[in-house]
Design a protein around this motif. Sequence first.
Motif, PDB file in Angstrom:
ATOM      1  N   PHE A  27       0.827  -1.208   0.000  1.00 67.74           N
ATOM      2  CA  PHE A  27       0.000   0.000   0.000  1.00 67.74           C
ATOM      3  C   PHE A  27       0.859   1.256   0.000  1.00 67.74           C
ATOM      4  N   THR A  28       1.969   1.221   0.747  1.00 66.65           N
ATOM      5  CA  THR A  28       2.871   2.367   0.787  1.00 66.65           C
ATOM      6  C   THR A  28       3.462   2.629  -0.586  1.00 66.65           C
ATOM      7  N   LYS A  29       3.897   1.568  -1.258  1.00 66.18           N
ATOM      8  CA  LYS A  29       4.478   1.714  -2.592  1.00 66.18           C
ATOM      9  C   LYS A  29       3.426   2.216  -3.587  1.00 66.18           C
ATOM     10  N   ALA A  30       2.216   1.673  -3.512  1.00 62.37           N
ATOM     11  CA  ALA A  30       1.151   2.098  -4.425  1.00 62.37           C
ATOM     12  C   ALA A  30       0.811   3.573  -4.211  1.00 62.37           C
ATOM     13  N   ALA A  31       0.759   4.011  -2.969  1.00 60.54           N
ATOM     14  CA  ALA A  31       0.463   5.418  -2.690  1.00 60.54           C
ATOM     15  C   ALA A  31       1.588   6.317  -3.197  1.00 60.54           C
ATOM     16  N   ALA A  32       2.840   5.873  -3.024  1.00 63.10           N
ATOM     17  CA  ALA A  32       3.973   6.663  -3.508  1.00 63.10           C
ATOM     18  C   ALA A  32       3.957   6.761  -5.030  1.00 63.10           C
ATOM     19  N   LEU A  33       3.634   5.657  -5.705  1.00 60.09           N
ATOM     20  CA  LEU A  33       3.555   5.681  -7.168  1.00 60.09           C
ATOM     21  C   LEU A  33       2.404   6.564  -7.646  1.00 60.09           C
ATOM     22  N   GLU A  34       1.289   6.525  -6.961  1.00 58.60           N
ATOM     23  CA  GLU A  34       0.151   7.370  -7.330  1.00 58.60           C
ATOM     24  C   GLU A  34       0.508   8.847  -7.190  1.00 58.60           C
ATOM     25  N   THR A  35       1.176   9.197  -6.106  1.00 57.68           N
ATOM     26  CA  THR A  35       1.594  10.584  -5.906  1.00 57.68           C
ATOM     27  C   THR A  35       2.583  11.007  -6.985  1.00 57.68           C
ATOM     28  N   LEU A  36       3.545  10.140  -7.276  1.00 52.44           N
ATOM     29  CA  LEU A  36       4.536  10.440  -8.310  1.00 52.44           C
ATOM     30  C   LEU A  36       3.868  10.567  -9.674  1.00 52.44           C
ATOM     31  N   ASP A  37       2.907   9.701  -9.964  1.00 48.50           N
ATOM     32  CA  ASP A  37       2.157   9.772 -11.223  1.00 48.50           C
ATOM     33  C   ASP A  37       1.487  11.131 -11.362  1.00 48.50           C
ATOM     34  N   GLN A  38       0.827  11.584 -10.313  1.00 51.28           N
ATOM     35  CA  GLN A  38       0.145  12.884 -10.361  1.00 51.28           C
ATOM     36  C   GLN A  38       1.145  14.023 -10.540  1.00 51.28           C
ATOM     37  N   GLN A  39       2.280  13.949  -9.842  1.00 51.61           N
ATOM     38  CA  GLN A  39       3.276  15.012  -9.941  1.00 51.61           C
ATOM     39  C   GLN A  39       3.882  15.083 -11.338  1.00 51.61           C
ATOM     40  N   LEU A  40       4.144  13.938 -11.946  1.00 50.86           N
ATOM     41  CA  LEU A  40       4.733  13.940 -13.279  1.00 50.86           C
ATOM     42  C   LEU A  40       3.720  14.336 -14.349  1.00 50.86           C
ATOM     43  N   ARG A  41       2.490  13.853 -14.235  1.00 51.87           N
ATOM     44  CA  ARG A  41       1.491  14.150 -15.266  1.00 51.87           C
ATOM     45  C   ARG A  41       0.944  15.563 -15.186  1.00 51.87           C
ATOM     46  N   GLN A  42       1.012  16.208 -14.027  1.00 54.91           N
ATOM     47  CA  GLN A  42       0.466  17.570 -13.928  1.00 54.91           C
ATOM     48  C   GLN A  42       1.290  18.563 -14.739  1.00 54.91           C
ATOM     49  N   ARG A  43       2.510  18.217 -15.081  1.00 56.04           N
ATOM     50  CA  ARG A  43       3.363  19.096 -15.880  1.00 56.04           C
ATOM     51  C   ARG A  43       3.157  18.900 -17.378  1.00 56.04           C
ATOM     52  N   LEU A  44       2.376  17.886 -17.760  1.00 53.87           N
ATOM     53  CA  LEU A  44       2.106  17.605 -19.169  1.00 53.87           C
ATOM     54  C   LEU A  44       0.876  18.376 -19.623  1.00 53.87           C
ATOM     55  N   LEU A  45       0.717  18.496 -20.941  1.00 46.57           N
ATOM     56  CA  LEU A  45      -0.515  19.081 -21.468  1.00 46.57           C
ATOM     57  C   LEU A  45      -1.693  18.232 -21.003  1.00 46.57           C
ATOM     58  N   PRO A  46      -2.812  18.846 -20.658  1.00 45.39           N
ATOM     59  CA  PRO A  46      -3.952  18.079 -20.140  1.00 45.39           C
ATOM     60  C   PRO A  46      -4.412  16.947 -21.068  1.00 45.39           C
ATOM     61  N   THR A  47      -4.406  17.192 -22.378  1.00 50.13           N
ATOM     62  CA  THR A  47      -4.841  16.143 -23.298  1.00 50.13           C
ATOM     63  C   THR A  47      -3.897  14.946 -23.268  1.00 50.13           C
ATOM     64  N   LEU A  48      -2.598  15.207 -23.125  1.00 50.60           N
ATOM     65  CA  LEU A  48      -1.620  14.129 -23.027  1.00 50.60           C
ATOM     66  C   LEU A  48      -1.711  13.437 -21.670  1.00 50.60           C
ATOM     67  N   ALA A  49      -1.869  14.200 -20.622  1.00 49.67           N
ATOM     68  CA  ALA A  49      -1.923  13.644 -19.269  1.00 49.67           C
ATOM     69  C   ALA A  49      -3.097  12.677 -19.096  1.00 49.67           C
ATOM     70  N   GLU A  50      -4.178  12.904 -19.827  1.00 54.25           N
ATOM     71  CA  GLU A  50      -5.336  12.006 -19.729  1.00 54.25           C
ATOM     72  C   GLU A  50      -5.088  10.658 -20.392  1.00 54.25           C
ATOM     73  N   GLN A  51      -4.106  10.587 -21.281  1.00 54.88           N
ATOM     74  CA  GLN A  51      -3.877   9.384 -22.073  1.00 54.88           C
ATOM     75  C   GLN A  51      -2.682   8.553 -21.627  1.00 54.88           C
ATOM     76  N   VAL A  52      -1.996   8.985 -20.591  1.00 55.34           N
ATOM     77  CA  VAL A  52      -0.819   8.256 -20.106  1.00 55.34           C
ATOM     78  C   VAL A  52      -0.905   8.060 -18.600  1.00 55.34           C
ATOM     79  N   ARG A  53      -0.230   7.026 -18.105  1.00 55.81           N
ATOM     80  CA  ARG A  53      -0.153   6.748 -16.668  1.00 55.81           C
ATOM     81  C   ARG A  53       1.244   6.248 -16.359  1.00 55.81           C
ATOM     82  N   LEU A  54       1.700   6.540 -15.158  1.00 55.20           N
ATOM     83  CA  LEU A  54       2.968   6.004 -14.694  1.00 55.20           C
ATOM     84  C   LEU A  54       2.796   4.519 -14.444  1.00 55.20           C
ATOM     85  N   GLY A  55       3.664   3.715 -15.053  1.00 49.04           N
ATOM     86  CA  GLY A  55       3.578   2.271 -14.875  1.00 49.04           C
ATOM     87  C   GLY A  55       4.465   1.761 -13.755  1.00 49.04           C
TER      88      GLY A  55
END
Length: 149
Positions: A27-55
Amino acid sequence: MQLPPQQSRRARGPQSVADCGGLGGLFTKAAALETLDQQLRQRLLPTLAEQVRLGGVHGERIVFVASSAAWASRLRMEQAAILRLARILGLSARVLIVKVAPLPARPPGPAKRLVLSRAAAHHLRAAASSLTDPELRARFLALAELAES
């Protein structure tokens, strides 16, 4: 942002449950990855951010999943900015890997509560009156109470 350390495995393949550790670490790792995903995708264009996810993050590699080859190409064009941001966030990222796969569906919202009609409530009460089992009769009557008034 630091991800929890990964345990090294000597051999690939199934592990015993006792060797996997508790769910708290997962759960700790999943929460850390979710936070990192949001931090990385918020810097992308919104249309691109909707189509990609941190794996995932594997050492110096960051893995993203894109919904199509076109979105994967657009994400690769942002590679330098993503890696720079990842290093700012505390990762030792040097390589961006983009895989193409359908993104997981978003969880559905809460289900609409169904309301019974007066006619349904009447039939439930009639059925309850003919039942000999008191518990089943009580359940039928409780269902009938849910009907619209």
